[in-house]
Enzyme design. Structure first.
Site, PDB file in Angstrom:
ATOM      1  N   ASP A   9       5.457   0.631  12.106  1.00 27.48           N
ATOM      2  CA  ASP A   9       4.225  -0.001  11.625  1.00 27.48           C
ATOM      3  C   ASP A   9       4.074  -1.460  12.090  1.00 27.48           C
ATOM      4  O   ASP A   9       3.061  -2.096  11.799  1.00 27.48           O
ATOM      5  CB  ASP A   9       4.165   0.049  10.083  1.00 27.48           C
ATOM      6  CG  ASP A   9       3.933   1.452   9.565  1.00 27.48           C
ATOM      7  OD1 ASP A   9       3.546   2.314  10.367  1.00 27.48           O
ATOM      8  OD2 ASP A   9       4.136   1.679   8.358  1.00 27.48           O
ATOM      9  N   CYS A  13      -3.737  12.912  13.547  1.00 25.00           N
ATOM     10  CA  CYS A  13      -4.421  11.619  13.447  1.00 25.00           C
ATOM     11  C   CYS A  13      -4.172  10.807  14.705  1.00 25.00           C
ATOM     12  O   CYS A  13      -3.488  11.261  15.623  1.00 25.00           O
ATOM     13  CB  CYS A  13      -4.008  10.866  12.201  1.00 25.00           C
ATOM     14  SG  CYS A  13      -2.451  10.063  12.323  1.00 25.00           S
ATOM     15  N   ARG A  22      -8.264  -0.656   5.464  1.00 23.78           N
ATOM     16  CA  ARG A  22      -7.460   0.358   4.756  1.00 23.78           C
ATOM     17  C   ARG A  22      -6.101  -0.197   4.357  1.00 23.78           C
ATOM     18  O   ARG A  22      -5.473   0.312   3.433  1.00 23.78           O
ATOM     19  CB  ARG A  22      -7.222   1.566   5.661  1.00 23.78           C
ATOM     20  CG  ARG A  22      -8.422   2.460   5.793  1.00 23.78           C
ATOM     21  CD  ARG A  22      -8.035   3.724   6.495  1.00 23.78           C
ATOM     22  NE  ARG A  22      -6.819   4.271   5.901  1.00 23.78           N
ATOM     23  CZ  ARG A  22      -5.936   5.029   6.539  1.00 23.78           C
ATOM     24  NH1 ARG A  22      -6.125   5.336   7.791  1.00 23.78           N
ATOM     25  NH2 ARG A  22      -4.869   5.480   5.929  1.00 23.78           N
ATOM     26  N   ARG A  58       1.670  14.571  13.244  1.00 28.55           N
ATOM     27  CA  ARG A  58       2.046  14.341  11.847  1.00 28.55           C
ATOM     28  C   ARG A  58       1.998  15.606  10.974  1.00 28.55           C
ATOM     29  O   ARG A  58       1.233  15.694  10.022  1.00 28.55           O
ATOM     30  CB  ARG A  58       1.179  13.226  11.256  1.00 28.55           C
ATOM     31  CG  ARG A  58       1.306  11.931  12.044  1.00 28.55           C
ATOM     32  CD  ARG A  58       0.577  10.801  11.416  1.00 28.55           C
ATOM     33  NE  ARG A  58       1.247  10.279  10.238  1.00 28.55           N
ATOM     34  CZ  ARG A  58       0.773   9.276   9.512  1.00 28.55           C
ATOM     35  NH1 ARG A  58      -0.362   8.705   9.822  1.00 28.55           N
ATOM     36  NH2 ARG A  58       1.436   8.836   8.470  1.00 28.55           N
ATOM     37  N   LYS A  84       0.848  -1.203   0.000  1.00 33.69           N
ATOM     38  CA  LYS A  84       0.000   0.000   0.000  1.00 33.69           C
ATOM     39  C   LYS A  84       0.883   1.252   0.000  1.00 33.69           C
ATOM     40  O   LYS A  84       0.684   2.159  -0.793  1.00 33.69           O
ATOM     41  CB  LYS A  84      -0.896   0.007   1.250  1.00 33.69           C
ATOM     42  CG  LYS A  84      -1.509   1.344   1.546  1.00 33.69           C
ATOM     43  CD  LYS A  84      -2.355   1.341   2.797  1.00 33.69           C
ATOM     44  CE  LYS A  84      -1.614   1.549   4.102  1.00 33.69           C
ATOM     45  NZ  LYS A  84      -1.220   2.929   4.410  1.00 33.69           N
ATOM     46  N   ASN A  85       1.865   1.284   0.901  1.00 36.46           N
ATOM     47  CA  ASN A  85       2.645   2.511   1.053  1.00 36.46           C
ATOM     48  C   ASN A  85       3.629   2.745  -0.092  1.00 36.46           C
ATOM     49  O   ASN A  85       4.221   3.819  -0.188  1.00 36.46           O
ATOM     50  CB  ASN A  85       3.371   2.515   2.403  1.00 36.46           C
ATOM     51  CG  ASN A  85       2.400   2.773   3.551  1.00 36.46           C
ATOM     52  OD1 ASN A  85       1.231   3.103   3.319  1.00 36.46           O
ATOM     53  ND2 ASN A  85       2.873   2.608   4.780  1.00 36.46           N
TER      54      ASN A  85
HETATM   55  N1  EPU Z   1       7.454  14.623  10.530  1.00 34.78           N
HETATM   56  C1  EPU Z   1       7.568  15.955  10.803  1.00 34.78           C
HETATM   57  N2  EPU Z   1       7.420  16.846   9.780  1.00 34.78           N
HETATM   58  C2  EPU Z   1       7.163  16.459   8.496  1.00 34.78           C
HETATM   59  C3  EPU Z   1       7.053  15.094   8.222  1.00 34.78           C
HETATM   60  C4  EPU Z   1       7.209  14.195   9.267  1.00 34.78           C
HETATM   61  O1  EPU Z   1       7.800  16.346  11.944  1.00 34.78           O
HETATM   62  O2  EPU Z   1       7.049  17.325   7.632  1.00 34.78           O
HETATM   63  C5  EPU Z   1       7.595  13.636  11.612  1.00 34.78           C
HETATM   64  C6  EPU Z   1       6.322  12.824  11.866  1.00 34.78           C
HETATM   65  O3  EPU Z   1       5.403  13.520  12.691  1.00 34.78           O
HETATM   66  C7  EPU Z   1       6.866  11.573  12.491  1.00 34.78           C
HETATM   67  C8  EPU Z   1       8.207  11.382  11.761  1.00 34.78           C
HETATM   68  O4  EPU Z   1       8.526  12.647  11.200  1.00 34.78           O
HETATM   69  O5  EPU Z   1       7.109  11.772  13.840  1.00 34.78           O
HETATM   70  C9  EPU Z   1       8.182  10.357  10.632  1.00 34.78           C
HETATM   71  O6  EPU Z   1       7.036  10.540   9.831  1.00 34.78           O
HETATM   72  P1  EPU Z   1       7.007  10.239   8.278  1.00 34.78           P
HETATM   73  O7  EPU Z   1       6.860  11.542   7.561  1.00 34.78           O
HETATM   74  O8  EPU Z   1       8.136   9.362   7.886  1.00 34.78           O
HETATM   75  O9  EPU Z   1       5.648   9.445   8.140  1.00 34.78           O
HETATM   76  P2  EPU Z   1       4.714   9.465   6.888  1.00 34.78           P
HETATM   77  O10 EPU Z   1       5.514   9.662   5.672  1.00 34.78           O
HETATM   78  O11 EPU Z   1       3.570  10.402   7.141  1.00 34.78           O
HETATM   79  C10 EPU Z   1       4.835   6.915   6.331  1.00 34.78           C
HETATM   80  C11 EPU Z   1       3.855   5.784   6.223  1.00 34.78           C
HETATM   81  C12 EPU Z   1       3.351   5.427   7.621  1.00 34.78           C
HETATM   82  C13 EPU Z   1       4.549   5.034   8.476  1.00 34.78           C
HETATM   83  C14 EPU Z   1       5.577   6.174   8.499  1.00 34.78           C
HETATM   84  C15 EPU Z   1       6.847   5.824   9.239  1.00 34.78           C
HETATM   85  C16 EPU Z   1       2.919   6.118   4.021  1.00 34.78           C
HETATM   86  C17 EPU Z   1       1.750   6.471   3.178  1.00 34.78           C
HETATM   87  N3  EPU Z   1       2.770   6.206   5.354  1.00 34.78           N
HETATM   88  O12 EPU Z   1       4.107   8.016   6.908  1.00 34.78           O
HETATM   89  O13 EPU Z   1       2.486   4.319   7.468  1.00 34.78           O
HETATM   90  O14 EPU Z   1       4.138   4.761   9.781  1.00 34.78           O
HETATM   91  O15 EPU Z   1       5.934   6.539   7.141  1.00 34.78           O
HETATM   92  O16 EPU Z   1       7.451   4.706   8.691  1.00 34.78           O
HETATM   93  O17 EPU Z   1       3.953   5.748   3.494  1.00 34.78           O
HETATM   94  C18 EPU Z   1       0.758   2.842   8.081  1.00 34.78           C
HETATM   95  O18 EPU Z   1       0.916   2.272   6.996  1.00 34.78           O
HETATM   96  O19 EPU Z   1       0.051   2.369   9.010  1.00 34.78           O
HETATM   97  C19 EPU Z   1       1.408   4.141   8.300  1.00 34.78           C
HETATM   98  C20 EPU Z   1       1.009   4.992   9.230  1.00 34.78           C
END
Ligand code: EPU
Length: 420
Positions: free
Chosen positions: A308, A118, A400, A123, A22-23
């Site tokens: 995850d 969320c 999801r 996030r 998915k991701n």
């Molecule tokens: N963060 C910031 N600022 C930003 C972006 C991120 O502070 O601009 C922080 C976040 O709040 C968090 C950390 O950085 O504390 C890492 O977040 P990341 O941005 O890597 O998460 P994401 O890209 O929003 C993806 C996956 C998540 C998975 C995380 C971590 C997708 C669509 N989602 O989210 O997947 O947990 O990386 O590996 O790729 C799931 O599948 O259940 C899921 C939540």
């Protein structure tokens, strides 16, 4: 609302195929925006998030077709003329923000609803926005929307450093940089296999990218990209969830369609619990007997132990012989499953980002409520292991991210039933 009725304490046995990731699929679908024409994604899972991303692209004027039977997603962006991601869809899926980089890079502007907080944390997307700004975009926040516009005709290459290795942030800016003028360097980039899969597809589209999979990615922008035809990688989190399911039920399961190298951290920790995890030509074979040994984990970005899989592994530790500590360092609020696990007899103490889990001999069936995707997976695992009957409510969260979860579990011998 649908729920799952599970009668537990049945060891899972047999083989289970893992679906496409998915991701990885979501950023790949957004990447179709970068080229005019028809891109084809093979292996995309039949999940609500994939359909939501398709609907988002359709609202922009693209054509989207998904055949669940052969897991084929087709996206034709020839008619894409409305670079807007509405609140109504974004609020249902945070990953919608992945259209921001491609839209600005190809269409010169984007209006994308800001995703809210969320269940697992605040996030924010500040790192995505700071990167685009450094690449020459003017960013405004208006009535809950991000409005990003290129100052000249195109974005410009820039040197970017991520304070945190953000997965979707790295993906967004890698896509934006692929069509920018000049060279972009992403430092402290996310190294997840989904980032590498996206880079592979972008390269096939004509992008010039080096270093994906490491923390320094260099992208030399090109004038134009062509549509892609790509096979998505298998879902490593789904694979890990089935690996834990095998271990927690004292089962013997062959997990097919996996890249074992994407599961190294999870496999190592599972072996520490006493389970046998073997790479075979047919897939990953996971076998366990008796109570697991207690093992400590700390979640960190890839290649560390994935956040995850934290909830699922914690569930395994609930019946371990001994006490384990679970340290969550990626998201600040990813313990919503703890009160639910306690309702099933788990002994867990929370202190900030740390959980101490004192293993009990067995979990007991109960009614529990899912709060997010991975929390719902952990409750299903707990119910599979527990003595007696459990009902897991709000499984729309599970749907999801897990394709046909209960059908796959039934094939492994679980006693599970979906109740409408
Ligand atoms: N963060 C910031 N600022 C930003 C972006 C991120 O502070 O601009 C922080 C976040 O709040 C968090 C950390 O950085 O504390 C890492 O977040 P990341 O941005 O890597 O998460 P994401 O890209 O929003 C993806 C996956 C998540 C998975 C995380 C971590 C997708 C669509 N989602 O989210 O997947 O947990 O990386 O590996 O790729 C799931 O599948 O259940 C899921 C939540």
């Amino acid at each position: 609302m649908e729920k799952l009725l599970i009668r537990g304490a049945v060891p899972l046995k047999g083989a289970v195929p893992v679906s496409g990731s998915k991701n990885a699929s979501l950023p790949l679908m957004a990447a179709a925006i970068l080229a005019g024409g028809r891109s084809v994604l093979r292996g995309a899972p039949a999940l609500r998030d994939v359909l939501t991303m398709g609907a988002l692209l359709e609202q922009m004027g693209a054509r989207f077709h998904f055949s669940p039977g052969d897991c084929l997603a087709e996206i034709d962006t020839a008619g894409l003329n409305r670079p807007l991601a509405d609140y109504e869809l974004v609020k249902t899926m945070r990953a919608s923000v992945l259209v921001l980089g491609p839209l600005v890079a190809r269409h010169g502007m984007a209006k994308v609803s800001l995703p809210g907080g969320c269940a697992i944390g605040a996030r924010p997307i500040n790192l995505h926005l700071a990167g685009l700004e450094k690449m020459g975009a003017a960013i405004e926040l208006e009535e809950g929307y991000v409005i990003a516009k290129t100052r000249g005709k195109r974005l410009k290459g820039a040197s970017l450093y991520f304070d945190l290795p953000t997965v979707t942030g790295t993906e967004n800016l890698m896509m934006a940089a692929a069509l920018a003028k000049g060279v972009t360097v992403l430092e402290n980039a996310a190294r997840e296999p989904e980032v590498v899969d996206l880079a592979t597809a972008l390269s096939a589209m004509g992008a010039r990218i080096e270093g994906a999979g490491g923390s320094l990615i260099e992208i030399e922008g090109v004038d134009e990209l062509r549509p892609y035809s790509h096979d998505v990688i298998p879902d490593r989190i789904e694979a890990a969830t089935f690996a834990v399911a095998a271990a927690i039920t004292g089962g013997d399961v062959l997990i097919k369609n996996v890249r074992p190298e994407h599961l190294d951290a999870v496999s190592i920790k599972l072996r520490e619990t006493g389970a046998s995890v073997k790479k075979t030509p047919a897939g990953l074979k996971v076998k366990a007997e008796g109570r697991p040994r207690s093992v400590n984990i700390t979640t960190t970005p890839y290649p560390g132990f994935p956040t995850d899989v934290q909830a699922q592994f914690m569930t395994l530790m609930c019946t371990a012989d001994g006490t384990s500590t679970i340290n969550e360092t990626v998201f600040e609020n990813r313990f919503m499953h703890v009160p639910e696990l306690k309702r099933m007899g788990a002994d867990i103490e929370l202190q900030g980002g740390m959980a101490a889990v004192r293993g009990v001999p067995a979990l007991k069936g109960a009614q529990v409520m899912a709060t997010d995707l991975r929390a719902s997976a952990c409750l299903v695992l707990a119910a599979l292991a527990a003595e007696g009957e459990s009902i897991v409510h709000r499984i729309y969260h599970l749907d999801r991210g897990y394709e046909q979860m209960e059908k796959k579990l039934l094939a492994l011998g679980a006693d599970v039933q979906r109740i409408k």
